[in-house]
Write a protein that holds these residues in place. Structure first.
Motif, PDB file in Angstrom:
ATOM      1  N   THR A  42      26.235  -6.650  31.285  1.00 15.06           N
ATOM      2  CA  THR A  42      27.318  -5.985  30.564  1.00 15.06           C
ATOM      3  C   THR A  42      28.485  -5.748  31.319  1.00 15.06           C
ATOM      4  N   ASN A  43      28.343  -5.548  32.797  1.00 16.06           N
ATOM      5  CA  ASN A  43      29.421  -5.364  33.663  1.00 16.06           C
ATOM      6  C   ASN A  43      28.675  -5.694  35.116  1.00 16.06           C
ATOM      7  N   ALA A  44      29.389  -6.791  35.846  1.00 12.04           N
ATOM      8  CA  ALA A  44      28.974  -7.246  36.990  1.00 12.04           C
ATOM      9  C   ALA A  44      29.360  -6.457  38.266  1.00 12.04           C
ATOM     10  N   SER A  45      30.137  -5.580  37.952  1.00 12.57           N
ATOM     11  CA  SER A  45      30.645  -4.663  38.814  1.00 12.57           C
ATOM     12  C   SER A  45      29.663  -4.100  39.666  1.00 12.57           C
ATOM     13  N   GLY A  46      29.668  -4.192  41.191  1.00 11.94           N
ATOM     14  CA  GLY A  46      28.575  -3.659  41.952  1.00 11.94           C
ATOM     15  C   GLY A  46      27.306  -4.445  42.235  1.00 11.94           C
ATOM     16  N   PRO A  85      33.831 -11.195  35.403  1.00  7.97           N
ATOM     17  CA  PRO A  85      32.833 -10.026  36.122  1.00  7.97           C
ATOM     18  C   PRO A  85      32.976  -8.790  35.095  1.00  7.97           C
ATOM     19  N   ASP A  86      33.993  -8.425  34.565  1.00 12.48           N
ATOM     20  CA  ASP A  86      34.217  -7.227  33.808  1.00 12.48           C
ATOM     21  C   ASP A  86      33.296  -6.921  32.857  1.00 12.48           C
ATOM     22  N   ASN A  87      32.996  -8.182  32.045  1.00 13.80           N
ATOM     23  CA  ASN A  87      32.038  -8.139  31.011  1.00 13.80           C
ATOM     24  C   ASN A  87      30.709  -9.053  31.218  1.00 13.80           C
TER      25      ASN A  87
HETATM   26  C1  LIG Z   1      32.779  -2.369  35.024  1.00 19.17           C
HETATM   27  O1  LIG Z   1      32.372  -1.333  35.962  1.00 19.17           O
HETATM   28  C2  LIG Z   1      33.409  -0.961  36.822  1.00 19.17           C
HETATM   29  C3  LIG Z   1      32.843  -0.120  37.868  1.00 19.17           C
HETATM   30  O2  LIG Z   1      31.733   0.760  37.464  1.00 19.17           O
HETATM   31  C4  LIG Z   1      34.394  -0.257  36.086  1.00 19.17           C
HETATM   32  O3  LIG Z   1      35.822   0.048  36.750  1.00 19.17           O
HETATM   33  C5  LIG Z   1      35.054  -0.966  35.181  1.00 19.17           C
HETATM   34  O4  LIG Z   1      36.069  -0.269  34.274  1.00 19.17           O
HETATM   35  C6  LIG Z   1      33.765  -1.717  34.175  1.00 19.17           C
HETATM   36  N1  LIG Z   1      34.479  -2.517  33.162  1.00 19.17           N
HETATM   37  C7  LIG Z   1      33.970  -2.456  31.838  1.00 19.17           C
HETATM   38  C8  LIG Z   1      34.658  -3.480  31.072  1.00 19.17           C
HETATM   39  O5  LIG Z   1      33.546  -1.643  31.486  1.00 19.17           O
END
Ligand SMILES: *[C@@H]1O[C@H](CO)[C@@H](O)[C@H](O)[C@H]1NC(C)=O
Ligand SMILES: *[C@@H]1O[C@H](CO)[C@@H](O)[C@H](O)[C@H]1NC(C)=O
Ligand SMILES: *[C@@H]1O[C@H](CO)[C@@H](O)[C@H](O)[C@H]1NC(C)=O
Ligand SMILES: *[C@@H]1O[C@H](CO)[C@@H](O)[C@H](O)[C@H]1NC(C)=O
Length: 205
Positions: A42-46, A85-87
């Motif tokens: 869902t979110n590759a961040s981190g 990465p965002d999604n």
């Molecule tokens: C993905 O996670 C990051 C860090 O938690 C956050 O800043 C970002 O908004 C998230 N992206 C979405 C599309 O939710």
């Protein structure tokens, strides 16, 4: 009796069909030539990611940077592949037959390097259905595309045994007696469907 041939063509929606898949689904059908959205998470961040097709790493997402590898690292593929990465979505556009395969995405915590799970998805590429044609007499429905299935309806109802005989592959229909009305053939596969309709009138002689 003269052999009447009627060919109706429908504008085939064969270009740019979107295929959207979640990696929670184990099988994904992608339309050839269109964008395939493969949502790996869902979110590759981190997170870091290693994505394999079969045994080969096709791309890594590490320290927030995507690196496409080896056989996927040819110019055309680099231009066709994108990771958002965002999604957590891998976008293949336009998708080709060689993109088919079993993908495995391994997810790691970016901070600790600890494994955080993996997803496996089998991507099957199919050519979308194209123009659907009908020919009158022993009416045969035809279309291009992979894994085609044909179905018929008369005035909006599925054609029953009382109305017609169907060939075993459902492609050819022989209307019985004086069945008349709007006859529709629908061609479909896992990624698309199209239909065409003719008005069958009672022709004596
Ligand atoms: C993905 O996670 C990051 C860090 O938690 C956050 O800043 C970002 O908004 C998230 N992206 C979405 C599309 O939710
Ligand atoms: C992910 O983001 C890309 C680029 O913004 C977008 O085209 C795609 O539709 C998104 N996918 C999902 C599942 O939100
Ligand atoms: C033909 O159509 C029938 C009834 O709609 C369906 O049950 C059957 O699976 C179809 N056969 C093929 C080969 O598509
Ligand atoms: C034929 O296709 C059109 C457009 O996709 C659709 O609106 C219609 O319901 C279809 N007709 C039948 C009988 O399936």
């Amino acid at each position: 009796m003269q052999a009447v041939q009627l060919l109706l063509l429908m504008a085939g929606a064969s270009k740019g069909l979107e295929s959207i898949c979640n990696a929670t689904e184990s099988i994904c059908f992608g339309a050839l030539g269109g964008p395939v959205y493969l949502r790996l998470m869902t979110n590759a961040s981190g997170h870091d990611l290693a994505v394999y097709r079969g045994d080969t790493v096709v791309f890594n997402f590490r320290n927030s940077r995507s690196v496409f590898y080896k056989e996927s690292n040819t110019t055309p593929v680099l231009q066709r592949w994108q990771f958002v990465p965002d999604n957590g979505t891998l976008i293949i556009n336009p998708a080709e037959r060689r993109d088919a395969g079993t993908y495995r995405a391994e997810v790691y915590e970016q901070s600790t390097g600890k494994g955080a799970g993996y997803y496996t998805v089998q991507l099957i590429m199919e050519a979308p259905v194209s123009d659907v044609g009908l020919s009158i007499r022993s009416m045969k429905c035809s279309s291009n595309g992979d894994s085609l299935q044909f179905s018929w309806s008369l005035d909006g109802r599925p054609v029953g045994e009382a109305d017609a005989d169907l060939s075993s592959d459902n492609q050819t229909i022989l209307l019985k007696g004086d069945a008349t009305g709007e006859l529709t053939c629908t061609a479909s596969n896992h990624v698309s469907r199209a239909n065409t309709t003719i008005t069958k009138q009672l022709c004596s002689g």
